[in-house]
Scaffold this active site. Structure first.
Site, PDB file in Angstrom:
ATOM      1  N   ASP A   1      95.633  18.458 -99.283  1.00  0.00           N
ATOM      2  CA  ASP A   1      95.224  17.397-100.200  1.00  0.00           C
ATOM      3  C   ASP A   1      95.105  17.987-101.604  1.00  0.00           C
ATOM      4  OD1 ASP A   1      92.827  18.887-100.082  1.00  0.00           O
ATOM      5  OD2 ASP A   1      92.116  17.631 -98.439  1.00  0.00           O
TER       6      ASP A   1
ATOM      7  N   ASP B   1      93.078  18.222-105.355  1.00  0.00           N
ATOM      8  CA  ASP B   1      91.899  17.988-106.186  1.00  0.00           C
ATOM      9  C   ASP B   1      92.312  18.208-107.630  1.00  0.00           C
ATOM     10  OD1 ASP B   1      89.887  17.730-104.034  1.00  0.00           O
ATOM     11  OD2 ASP B   1      90.458  19.799-103.619  1.00  0.00           O
TER      12      ASP B   1
ATOM     13  N   ASP C   1      83.744  28.862-104.856  1.00  0.00           N
ATOM     14  CA  ASP C   1      83.344  29.912-103.918  1.00  0.00           C
ATOM     15  C   ASP C   1      84.168  31.193-104.024  1.00  0.00           C
ATOM     16  OD1 ASP C   1      85.452  28.460-102.836  1.00  0.00           O
ATOM     17  OD2 ASP C   1      84.436  27.933-100.977  1.00  0.00           O
TER      18      ASP C   1
HETATM   19  P1  ATP Z   1      91.141  23.001 -97.698  1.00  0.00           P
HETATM   20  O1  ATP Z   1      91.055  21.612 -98.277  1.00  0.00           O
HETATM   21  O2  ATP Z   1      92.500  23.525 -97.488  1.00  0.00           O
HETATM   22  O3  ATP Z   1      90.271  23.189 -96.520  1.00  0.00           O
HETATM   23  P2  ATP Z   1      89.936  23.724-100.203  1.00  0.00           P
HETATM   24  O4  ATP Z   1      89.824  25.036-100.878  1.00  0.00           O
HETATM   25  O5  ATP Z   1      90.682  22.650-100.909  1.00  0.00           O
HETATM   26  O6  ATP Z   1      90.527  24.005 -98.779  1.00  0.00           O
HETATM   27  P3  ATP Z   1      87.745  21.909-100.187  1.00  0.00           P
HETATM   28  O7  ATP Z   1      86.579  21.857 -99.260  1.00  0.00           O
HETATM   29  O8  ATP Z   1      88.714  20.791-100.216  1.00  0.00           O
HETATM   30  O9  ATP Z   1      88.486  23.274 -99.881  1.00  0.00           O
HETATM   31  O10 ATP Z   1      87.132  22.137-101.632  1.00  0.00           O
HETATM   32  C1  ATP Z   1      87.923  22.102-102.818  1.00  0.00           C
HETATM   33  C2  ATP Z   1      87.458  23.194-103.778  1.00  0.00           C
HETATM   34  O11 ATP Z   1      86.082  23.005-104.125  1.00  0.00           O
HETATM   35  C3  ATP Z   1      87.516  24.597-103.194  1.00  0.00           C
HETATM   36  O12 ATP Z   1      88.793  25.173-103.358  1.00  0.00           O
HETATM   37  C4  ATP Z   1      86.457  25.318-103.978  1.00  0.00           C
HETATM   38  O13 ATP Z   1      86.938  25.701-105.247  1.00  0.00           O
HETATM   39  C5  ATP Z   1      85.404  24.249-104.200  1.00  0.00           C
HETATM   40  N1  ATP Z   1      84.373  24.272-103.158  1.00  0.00           N
HETATM   41  C6  ATP Z   1      84.339  23.536-102.015  1.00  0.00           C
HETATM   42  N2  ATP Z   1      83.240  23.780-101.309  1.00  0.00           N
HETATM   43  C7  ATP Z   1      82.537  24.698-102.005  1.00  0.00           C
HETATM   44  C8  ATP Z   1      81.287  25.369-101.806  1.00  0.00           C
HETATM   45  N3  ATP Z   1      80.563  25.131-100.723  1.00  0.00           N
HETATM   46  N4  ATP Z   1      80.880  26.227-102.771  1.00  0.00           N
HETATM   47  C9  ATP Z   1      81.612  26.468-103.870  1.00  0.00           C
HETATM   48  N5  ATP Z   1      82.785  25.878-104.104  1.00  0.00           N
HETATM   49  C10 ATP Z   1      83.259  25.011-103.191  1.00  0.00           C
HETATM   50 MG    MG Z   2      90.904  20.601-100.280  1.00  0.00          MG
END
Ligand code: ATP
Ligand code: MG
Length: 449
Positions: free
Chosen positions: A69, A71, A152
């Site tokens: 997805d 962001d 993170d």
């Molecule tokens: P995926 O969607 O593939 O699982 P993602 O990295 O996109 O991985 P998401 O949970 O969609 O993870 O979160 C989007 C972004 O928001 C992350 O890449 C990170 O930069 C930030 N993020 C999400 N959760 C946290 C957290 N608990 N603490 C700090 N930053 C976070």
């Molecule tokens: Mg994501």
């Protein structure tokens, strides 16, 4: 301006700004970005706002994968974003996010968020921290630099500008991605205290990306793992399902255990991974689910829980039988006990109980291959899930392969062939007794009912 130009040519970081990498340093082309995300960034840029694709999408593209997805991060406020997109709405309490829709697609747009927790004596009701440093509410807008610092891992703090085809990084995420290192931004222990879920995310990303967790990022986890108990059960469940249904569950659960993170969330892992027969079953179940997901099929949380708790349930069933309970009650009590015990660690929704129990209780009904019973099973709504479960059991030596094959054929066969396949009632009993004598420990639930 000049600095920016130098940056652009060299892909270098200046003392204060981000490192800006041109196309030939990262290889992500504008055309690779989802059209809906492009629509969002283009519209925001046209209105004079900064707009970047961020997070997992940039990371996955950089690593040659396909984003799940998208962001977008911007300096426009939620209200300003809302006004620009007709099909959008503001969601979220912890932090306001705007969902922008294009047809069935959805892009999450967030305003740059401020970074470090406020000092304890600072008054600001937008950010609340508990005594042990956990962020309870976090709703402060900030600069891109601050936004990067609150993310993170370094590989999750990459910003892609589709207009200029540049990647902006503040924490060395591109180099870490190349080195396959998962590194926490800032002081790892403090970041885990702020949000213990980051520990689970570390295990998940390390497993999914096949990355090595940087020693400093890994070290505090063992000590802080118990903090997961403070996370609201629903969030914990969501995060665990992301790990288990990521297509990389097999490595994910091993990573959880290696980091000592499983105690509070999946306590059965110790017993499963220490016993060779159970480990084989877990391997087959997770491997099968991973394959399904990677081939684009769905996999259900209920099936996953049924697999993880299967031996716990069987152990309870054995105890209940020893207590002399009638078979049916022994089974139902065992199922309830196994589910309730797990629920104390990881609160999964009760709506899953029905399907888990059906998958389990159908296992004994597969044993009945005479008379009208197998025909009745054909129209059972959970037949397909329960049959998948039976195949995993057979593959791991927990059920007979002959039985699984029989059910495979029986489902595909025409009426006449089905009638021929039925076992005579008597012989089923004989077979069952024989099997019982040979492998007393392998009796399936409710066998003999
Ligand atoms: P995926 O969607 O593939 O699982 P993602 O990295 O996109 O991985 P998401 O949970 O969609 O993870 O979160 C989007 C972004 O928001 C992350 O890449 C990170 O930069 C930030 N993020 C999400 N959760 C946290 C957290 N608990 N603490 C700090 N930053 C976070
Ligand atoms: Mg994501």
């Amino acid at each position: 301006m000049i600095r920016r130009l130098i940056n652009k040519v060299l892909g270098k970081k200046t003392a204060t700004g981000p490192r800006i990498l041109p196309l030939d340093k990262h290889g992500i082309r504008r055309e690779q970005i989802h059209s809906c995300a492009l629509k969002v960034t283009d519209t925001l840029a046209r209105e004079g706002y900064a707009a970047f694709v961020v997070g997992g999408a940039v990371r996955d593209l950089l690593l040659g994968g396909t984003p799940k997805d998208y962001d977008v991060a911007t300096n426009a406020t939620p209200d300003e974003i809302r006004r620009l997109f007709r099909r959008s709405r503001v969601i979220g309490r912890r932090f306001q996010i705007v969902h922008v829709y294009c047809g069935p697609d959805l892009i999450e747009v967030t305003t740059f968020r401020a970074a470090t927790p406020l000092a304890e004596d600072e008054e600001d009701d937008a950010r609340v921290t508990s005594a042990d440093g956990m962020l309870l509410r976090d709703n402060v807008f900030g600069s891109q630099e601050e936004d990067a610092a609150r993310r993170d891992f370094t590989i999750n703090a990459l910003y892609y500008d589709p207009e200029k085809q540049e990647v902006w990084e503040w924490h060395g995420g591109v180099a870490d991605a190349r080195k396959k290192v998962l590194r926490m931004i800032g002081d790892p222990a403090q970041r885990y205290r702020e949000d213990p879920v980051r520990m689970l995310r570390a295990a998940r990303f390390a497993a999914k990306l096949e990355f090595h967790i940087d020693p400093a990022t890994r070290a505090p986890i063992a000590e802080l793992a118990a903090m997961l108990a403070r996370i609201p059960p629903s969030r914990l469940f969501d995060e665990m399902m992301k790990l288990l249904l990521s297509g990389h569950a097999e490595r994910g659960v091993k990573q959880l255990r290696a980091e000592g993170l499983h105690h509070g969330v999946l306590p059965m892992l110790d017993a499963l991974l220490d016993d060779p027969a159970r480990q084989k079953f877990l391997h087959c179940a997770l491997h099968d689910t991973d394959l399904r997901i990677r081939q684009g099929h769905s996999a259900s949380p209920a099936f996953m829980l049924a697999s993880l708790l299967w031996f716990d349930m069987r152990e309870e069933l054995r105890k209940n039988r020893t207590r002399g309970l009638p078979e049916q009650s022994a089974l139902f009590e065992a199922m309830d006990t196994a589910l309730e015990r797990q629920r104390r660690a990881l609160a999964f929704p009760r709506r899953l109980d029905g399907m888990i129990k059906e998958i389990w209780s159908l296992q004994s009904r597969f044993e009945q291959r005479a008379g009208a019973r197998p025909f009745r099973l054909l129209s059972h709504p959970r037949l397909s899930a329960a049959y998948d479960f039976l195949m995993i059991r057979a593959e791991s030596g927990d059920a007979s392969q002959e039985l699984a094959d029989w059910w495979g054929r029986f489902q595909d066969a025409g009426e006449a062939e089905r009638a021929e396949m039925l076992l005579p009632a008597q012989s089923t009993d004989t077979q069952r007794r024989r099997r019982k004598r040979r492998k007393p420990s392998n009796a399936s639930p409710a066998e003999g009912d």
